[in-house]
Design a protein around this motif. Structure first.
Motif, PDB file in Angstrom:
ATOM      1  N   VAL A  44       0.691  -1.152  -0.023  1.00 39.94           N
ATOM      2  CA  VAL A  44      -0.206  -0.067  -0.061  1.00 39.94           C
ATOM      3  C   VAL A  44       1.038   1.301   0.064  1.00 39.94           C
ATOM      4  CG1 VAL A  44      -1.901   1.290   1.269  1.00 39.94           C
ATOM      5  CG2 VAL A  44      -1.669  -1.370   1.391  1.00 39.94           C
ATOM      6  N   GLU A  45       0.561   2.244  -0.811  1.00 39.06           N
ATOM      7  CA  GLU A  45       1.375   3.263  -1.011  1.00 39.06           C
ATOM      8  C   GLU A  45       0.244   4.542  -0.284  1.00 39.06           C
ATOM      9  OE1 GLU A  45       4.073   4.364  -4.270  1.00 39.06           O
ATOM     10  OE2 GLU A  45       2.247   5.299  -4.776  1.00 39.06           O
ATOM     11  N   PHE A  46       0.715   5.363   0.550  1.00 44.68           N
ATOM     12  CA  PHE A  46      -0.179   6.104   1.356  1.00 44.68           C
ATOM     13  C   PHE A  46       0.360   7.292   1.675  1.00 44.68           C
ATOM     14  CE2 PHE A  46       1.098   5.243   5.762  1.00 44.68           C
ATOM     15  CZ  PHE A  46       2.064   4.001   5.614  1.00 44.68           C
ATOM     16  N   ASP A  47      -0.487   8.179   2.148  1.00 50.11           N
ATOM     17  CA  ASP A  47      -0.049   9.669   2.769  1.00 50.11           C
ATOM     18  C   ASP A  47      -0.186   9.556   4.119  1.00 50.11           C
ATOM     19  OD1 ASP A  47       0.212  12.042   3.800  1.00 50.11           O
ATOM     20  OD2 ASP A  47      -0.919  12.896   1.944  1.00 50.11           O
ATOM     21  N   ALA A  48       0.834   9.538   4.884  1.00 55.06           N
ATOM     22  CA  ALA A  48       0.853   9.216   6.504  1.00 55.06           C
ATOM     23  C   ALA A  48       0.230  10.574   7.301  1.00 55.06           C
ATOM     24  CB  ALA A  48       2.302   8.886   6.906  1.00 55.06           C
ATOM     25  N   SER A  49      -0.127  11.344   6.392  1.00 56.26           N
ATOM     26  CA  SER A  49      -0.818  12.610   7.395  1.00 56.26           C
ATOM     27  C   SER A  49      -2.430  12.294   7.173  1.00 56.26           C
ATOM     28  CB  SER A  49      -0.342  13.783   6.474  1.00 56.26           C
ATOM     29  OG  SER A  49      -1.055  14.173   5.373  1.00 56.26           O
ATOM     30  N   LYS A  50      -2.578  11.244   6.257  1.00 58.65           N
ATOM     31  CA  LYS A  50      -4.013  11.366   6.133  1.00 58.65           C
ATOM     32  C   LYS A  50      -4.568   9.847   6.808  1.00 58.65           C
ATOM     33  CE  LYS A  50      -4.570  14.465   2.265  1.00 58.65           C
ATOM     34  NZ  LYS A  50      -4.499  14.432   0.796  1.00 58.65           N
ATOM     35  N   VAL A  51      -3.865   8.757   6.583  1.00 61.55           N
ATOM     36  CA  VAL A  51      -4.325   7.432   7.048  1.00 61.55           C
ATOM     37  C   VAL A  51      -2.936   6.865   7.608  1.00 61.55           C
ATOM     38  CG1 VAL A  51      -3.711   6.549   4.918  1.00 61.55           C
ATOM     39  CG2 VAL A  51      -5.099   5.425   6.240  1.00 61.55           C
ATOM     40  N   SER A  52      -3.371   5.836   8.694  1.00 64.16           N
ATOM     41  CA  SER A  52      -2.158   5.078   9.309  1.00 64.16           C
ATOM     42  C   SER A  52      -1.937   3.733   8.971  1.00 64.16           C
ATOM     43  CB  SER A  52      -2.523   5.302  10.809  1.00 64.16           C
ATOM     44  OG  SER A  52      -3.440   4.490  11.234  1.00 64.16           O
ATOM     45  N   VAL A  53      -0.813   3.125   9.356  1.00 60.91           N
ATOM     46  CA  VAL A  53      -0.711   1.789   8.750  1.00 60.91           C
ATOM     47  C   VAL A  53      -1.781   1.048   9.729  1.00 60.91           C
ATOM     48  CG1 VAL A  53       0.860  -0.389   8.935  1.00 60.91           C
ATOM     49  CG2 VAL A  53       1.712   2.003   8.170  1.00 60.91           C
ATOM     50  N   ASP A  54      -2.274   1.413  10.906  1.00 59.11           N
ATOM     51  CA  ASP A  54      -3.063   0.669  11.747  1.00 59.11           C
ATOM     52  C   ASP A  54      -4.416   0.506  10.985  1.00 59.11           C
ATOM     53  OD1 ASP A  54      -1.305  -0.466  13.719  1.00 59.11           O
ATOM     54  OD2 ASP A  54      -2.031   1.080  15.217  1.00 59.11           O
ATOM     55  N   GLU A  55      -4.764   1.800  10.464  1.00 57.86           N
ATOM     56  CA  GLU A  55      -6.198   2.042   9.907  1.00 57.86           C
ATOM     57  C   GLU A  55      -6.303   1.006   8.756  1.00 57.86           C
ATOM     58  OE1 GLU A  55      -7.865   6.223  11.037  1.00 57.86           O
ATOM     59  OE2 GLU A  55      -5.834   6.285   9.609  1.00 57.86           O
ATOM     60  N   ILE A  56      -5.081   1.084   7.925  1.00 52.82           N
ATOM     61  CA  ILE A  56      -4.945  -0.027   6.733  1.00 52.82           C
ATOM     62  C   ILE A  56      -5.139  -1.437   7.228  1.00 52.82           C
ATOM     63  CG2 ILE A  56      -3.659  -0.908   4.928  1.00 52.82           C
ATOM     64  CD1 ILE A  56      -2.290   2.176   4.910  1.00 52.82           C
ATOM     65  N   LYS A  57      -4.519  -1.710   8.153  1.00 50.98           N
ATOM     66  CA  LYS A  57      -4.442  -3.078   8.753  1.00 50.98           C
ATOM     67  C   LYS A  57      -6.054  -3.372   9.294  1.00 50.98           C
ATOM     68  CE  LYS A  57       0.211  -3.733  10.395  1.00 50.98           C
ATOM     69  NZ  LYS A  57       1.139  -4.117  11.645  1.00 50.98           N
ATOM     70  N   ALA A  58      -6.656  -2.467   9.940  1.00 50.44           N
ATOM     71  CA  ALA A  58      -7.832  -2.798  10.271  1.00 50.44           C
ATOM     72  C   ALA A  58      -9.055  -2.799   9.142  1.00 50.44           C
ATOM     73  CB  ALA A  58      -8.399  -1.509  11.188  1.00 50.44           C
ATOM     74  N   GLU A  59      -8.635  -2.053   8.087  1.00 47.09           N
ATOM     75  CA  GLU A  59      -9.506  -2.309   7.007  1.00 47.09           C
ATOM     76  C   GLU A  59      -9.411  -3.639   6.224  1.00 47.09           C
ATOM     77  OE1 GLU A  59     -11.821   0.243   5.942  1.00 47.09           O
ATOM     78  OE2 GLU A  59     -12.552  -1.244   4.588  1.00 47.09           O
ATOM     79  N   ILE A  60      -8.203  -4.082   6.433  1.00 55.91           N
ATOM     80  CA  ILE A  60      -8.134  -5.459   5.685  1.00 55.91           C
ATOM     81  C   ILE A  60      -8.557  -6.480   6.542  1.00 55.91           C
ATOM     82  CG2 ILE A  60      -6.189  -7.218   5.225  1.00 55.91           C
ATOM     83  CD1 ILE A  60      -4.568  -4.648   4.354  1.00 55.91           C
ATOM     84  N   GLU A  61      -8.288  -6.477   7.863  1.00 53.40           N
ATOM     85  CA  GLU A  61      -9.088  -7.158   9.095  1.00 53.40           C
ATOM     86  C   GLU A  61     -10.753  -7.142   9.002  1.00 53.40           C
ATOM     87  OE1 GLU A  61      -7.772  -9.102  11.295  1.00 53.40           O
ATOM     88  OE2 GLU A  61      -5.424  -8.614  11.548  1.00 53.40           O
ATOM     89  N   ASP A  62     -11.286  -6.143   8.558  1.00 53.57           N
ATOM     90  CA  ASP A  62     -12.529  -5.972   8.437  1.00 53.57           C
ATOM     91  C   ASP A  62     -13.257  -6.701   7.177  1.00 53.57           C
ATOM     92  OD1 ASP A  62     -13.146  -4.311  10.730  1.00 53.57           O
ATOM     93  OD2 ASP A  62     -13.131  -2.472   9.627  1.00 53.57           O
ATOM     94  N   GLN A  63     -12.480  -6.899   6.320  1.00 52.55           N
ATOM     95  CA  GLN A  63     -12.714  -7.389   5.316  1.00 52.55           C
ATOM     96  C   GLN A  63     -12.914  -9.174   5.385  1.00 52.55           C
ATOM     97  OE1 GLN A  63     -14.124  -6.467   2.128  1.00 52.55           O
ATOM     98  NE2 GLN A  63     -14.125  -4.609   3.194  1.00 52.55           N
ATOM     99  N   GLY A  64     -12.196  -9.448   6.514  1.00 53.47           N
ATOM    100  CA  GLY A  64     -12.226 -10.953   6.898  1.00 53.47           C
ATOM    101  C   GLY A  64     -10.855 -11.510   6.803  1.00 53.47           C
ATOM    102  N   TYR A  65      -9.868 -10.805   6.477  1.00 54.78           N
ATOM    103  CA  TYR A  65      -8.572 -11.431   6.448  1.00 54.78           C
ATOM    104  C   TYR A  65      -7.657 -11.130   7.510  1.00 54.78           C
ATOM    105  CZ  TYR A  65     -10.870 -11.515   1.853  1.00 54.78           C
ATOM    106  OH  TYR A  65     -11.581 -11.771   0.840  1.00 54.78           O
ATOM    107  N   ASP A  66      -6.612 -11.769   7.742  1.00 50.60           N
ATOM    108  CA  ASP A  66      -5.568 -11.843   9.029  1.00 50.60           C
ATOM    109  C   ASP A  66      -4.332 -11.086   8.314  1.00 50.60           C
ATOM    110  OD1 ASP A  66      -7.251 -12.939  10.668  1.00 50.60           O
ATOM    111  OD2 ASP A  66      -6.890 -14.904  10.144  1.00 50.60           O
ATOM    112  N   VAL A  67      -4.171  -9.992   9.001  1.00 47.48           N
ATOM    113  CA  VAL A  67      -2.903  -9.236   8.830  1.00 47.48           C
ATOM    114  C   VAL A  67      -1.852  -9.709   9.770  1.00 47.48           C
ATOM    115  CG1 VAL A  67      -1.428  -7.074   8.576  1.00 47.48           C
ATOM    116  CG2 VAL A  67      -3.926  -7.192   8.043  1.00 47.48           C
ATOM    117  N   VAL A  68      -1.014 -10.677   9.352  1.00 49.62           N
ATOM    118  CA  VAL A  68      -0.010 -11.418  10.174  1.00 49.62           C
ATOM    119  C   VAL A  68       1.428 -10.695  10.603  1.00 49.62           C
ATOM    120  CG1 VAL A  68      -1.071 -13.434   9.658  1.00 49.62           C
ATOM    121  CG2 VAL A  68       0.924 -12.752   8.033  1.00 49.62           C
ATOM    122  N   ALA A  69       1.698  -9.679   9.694  1.00 47.80           N
ATOM    123  CA  ALA A  69       2.841  -8.949   9.950  1.00 47.80           C
ATOM    124  C   ALA A  69       2.862  -7.804   9.234  1.00 47.80           C
ATOM    125  CB  ALA A  69       4.048  -9.712   9.183  1.00 47.80           C
TER     126      ALA A  69
END
Lengths: 69, 69
Positions: A44-69
């Protein structure tokens, strides 16, 4: 712009790729998403002033997948 | 009303279940679809005067899955 490569379990088919791509791509500040089904990664390429890695991880988890690292 | 149970390869997740369910369920004459992800089967209840088993199989193949029996 920053880039993170996450290891994600549970993505099994092209529908999963679309689900992750669509959900993460819709986050504010995300400018690029590349899902590698075989390698089990989401880059993922992102602007850290607008979204965090944790928010990206949470979105993936919300879709039903496991972020393992 | 008739019923057929097809063995289908390649369905790997709930998105696949939805794809098959939606596509087969939209065929004229189809009144019921039950996709068993674990058992790799698609059970279809249909009116043989409106749709054939071959048409049902073709629809599943069109979605990208293999009807093996």
């Amino acid at each position: 712009m920053e880039k993170v490569i996450l290891n994600v379990d549970g993505m099994s088919c092209e529908h999963c790729v679309k689900a992750v791509n669509g959900a993460v791509g819709a986050l504010p500040g995300v400018s690029g998403v590349v899902v590698d089904l075989e390698g089990k990664t989401v880059a993922v390429e992102f602007d850290a002033s607008k979204v965090s890695v944790d928010e990206i991880k949470a979105e993936i988890e919300d879709q039903g997948y496991d972020v393992v690292a």
